[in-house]
Design a protein around this motif. Structure first.
Motif, PDB file in Angstrom:
ATOM      1  N   THR A  71      32.866  43.578  31.938  1.00  0.00           N
ATOM      2  CA  THR A  71      32.792  44.997  32.550  1.00  0.00           C
ATOM      3  C   THR A  71      34.335  45.344  33.008  1.00  0.00           C
ATOM      4  OG1 THR A  71      32.336  44.212  34.866  1.00  0.00           O
ATOM      5  CG2 THR A  71      30.527  44.642  33.491  1.00  0.00           C
ATOM      6  N   SER A  72      34.502  46.699  32.665  1.00  0.00           N
ATOM      7  CA  SER A  72      35.785  47.291  33.178  1.00  0.00           C
ATOM      8  C   SER A  72      35.552  48.635  33.586  1.00  0.00           C
ATOM      9  CB  SER A  72      36.906  47.230  31.979  1.00  0.00           C
ATOM     10  OG  SER A  72      38.313  47.893  32.376  1.00  0.00           O
ATOM     11  N   LEU A  73      35.916  48.989  34.886  1.00  0.00           N
ATOM     12  CA  LEU A  73      35.670  50.394  35.163  1.00  0.00           C
ATOM     13  C   LEU A  73      37.050  50.946  35.861  1.00  0.00           C
ATOM     14  CD1 LEU A  73      32.441  49.723  37.624  1.00  0.00           C
ATOM     15  CD2 LEU A  73      32.763  50.766  35.111  1.00  0.00           C
ATOM     16  N   SER A  90      42.873  56.626  42.999  1.00  0.00           N
ATOM     17  CA  SER A  90      42.451  55.900  41.873  1.00  0.00           C
ATOM     18  C   SER A  90      41.567  54.669  42.206  1.00  0.00           C
ATOM     19  CB  SER A  90      43.902  55.634  41.000  1.00  0.00           C
ATOM     20  OG  SER A  90      44.481  54.843  41.824  1.00  0.00           O
ATOM     21  N   GLY A  91      40.969  53.873  41.499  1.00  0.00           N
ATOM     22  CA  GLY A  91      40.285  52.731  41.586  1.00  0.00           C
ATOM     23  C   GLY A  91      40.128  52.195  40.501  1.00  0.00           C
ATOM     24  N   LYS A 149      34.146  39.397  34.528  1.00  0.00           N
ATOM     25  CA  LYS A 149      34.164  38.697  33.549  1.00  0.00           C
ATOM     26  C   LYS A 149      33.125  37.535  33.788  1.00  0.00           C
ATOM     27  CE  LYS A 149      38.304  39.457  30.883  1.00  0.00           C
ATOM     28  NZ  LYS A 149      39.555  39.011  30.125  1.00  0.00           N
ATOM     29  N   GLY A 150      32.129  37.190  33.277  1.00  0.00           N
ATOM     30  CA  GLY A 150      31.238  36.100  33.293  1.00  0.00           C
ATOM     31  C   GLY A 150      30.902  35.422  32.046  1.00  0.00           C
ATOM     32  N   GLU A 151      30.675  34.066  32.104  1.00  0.00           N
ATOM     33  CA  GLU A 151      30.145  33.469  30.942  1.00  0.00           C
ATOM     34  C   GLU A 151      29.548  32.038  31.507  1.00  0.00           C
ATOM     35  OE1 GLU A 151      32.142  31.604  26.840  1.00  0.00           O
ATOM     36  OE2 GLU A 151      33.404  32.772  28.282  1.00  0.00           O
ATOM     37  N   ALA A 152      28.295  31.960  30.771  1.00  0.00           N
ATOM     38  CA  ALA A 152      27.465  30.734  31.228  1.00  0.00           C
ATOM     39  C   ALA A 152      27.131  30.308  29.838  1.00  0.00           C
ATOM     40  CB  ALA A 152      26.322  31.332  31.967  1.00  0.00           C
TER      41      ALA A 152
END
Length: 219
Positions: A78-80, A116-117, A122-125
């Motif tokens: 995810t990238s927000l 700004s924010g 990242k996640g991997e299983a």
């Protein structure tokens, strides 16, 4: 002494199983009175002559080849990002009774803000398991459509290590190969398990006091 006896009895108790139903069944006893329809041919116990001897009745046995392989992979990214800005300036005011310097100050009065924010995650299983072997099971029930409910257990004990293999499921007789062999991938509602008891299992597991604290600690 009573506590020690209970602990020893618990150590010898087989582990709980996920396999449902009985693990074996004996064939039904033939009726005492059979129809006298021939001296050799009897309809009560006949089986077709020109077909393979595949399991079809309660008590028949077959061998299931366990070929279980599972592999899962889950990846998430995810990238927000968010930016905002605000600017407010004072309007031009004509003041005939005040000096021009005051008008200039009012014209130069401005208010601005920005924010700004961003958030990156990242996640991997990944997981993989392989279970191979074989076990001979027994037909414990014949369904109305001809499918067979099979179940069985195999216990192996070597040098104090006790291994339990249990299996149950529903078999379509058409999937049975010559030699009464069946792959575990053809089982419906399959339940396959392998459990161990012994020194290796005992040392691999935490002690009862450690399990107690792990069950009540919130972190």
């Amino acid at each position: 002494m009573l506590l020690a006896s209970l602990l020893l009895a618990a150590c010898n108790t087989p582990p709980t199983s996920i396999v449902q139903g009985p693990l074996t069944a004996r064939p039904a006893a033939p009726p005492d009175v059979r129809p006298a329809n021939g001296s050799i041919y009897q309809t009560a116990t006949t089986r077709p002559l020109f077909e393979d001897r595949v399991p079809r009745y309660v008590g028949d046995t077959m061998t299931v080849v366990i070929e279980e392989k599972t592999s899962t992979q889950n990846k998430e990214e995810t990238s927000l990002s968010r930016k905002s800005s605000y600017s407010v300036s004072a309007p031009t005011i004509d003041l005939p009774f005040f000096p021009g310097a005051l008008e200039n100050k009012l014209e130069s009065a401005k208010v601005s803000a920005s924010s700004s924010g961003s958030n990156d995650g990242k996640g991997e299983a990944k997981s993989a398991s392989v279970f191979t072997g074989s076990i001979t099971v027994t037909v414990v029930e014949v369904l109305s459509n001809g499918n067979l409910i099979v179940s069985g257990e195999k216990q192996v004990r070597v040098n104090g290590e006790h291994e339990f293999i249990r299996l149950s499921g529903v078999v379509n007789p058409r999937d049975i190969k010559p030699g009464n062999m069946l792959s575990s991938t053809k089982l419906a509602d399959a339940r396959v398990e392998l459990q161990n008891q012994g020194n290796n299992h005992s040392f691999a597991q935490p002690g009862w006091l450690g399990r107690f604290f792990m069950s009540i600690l919130p972190f």
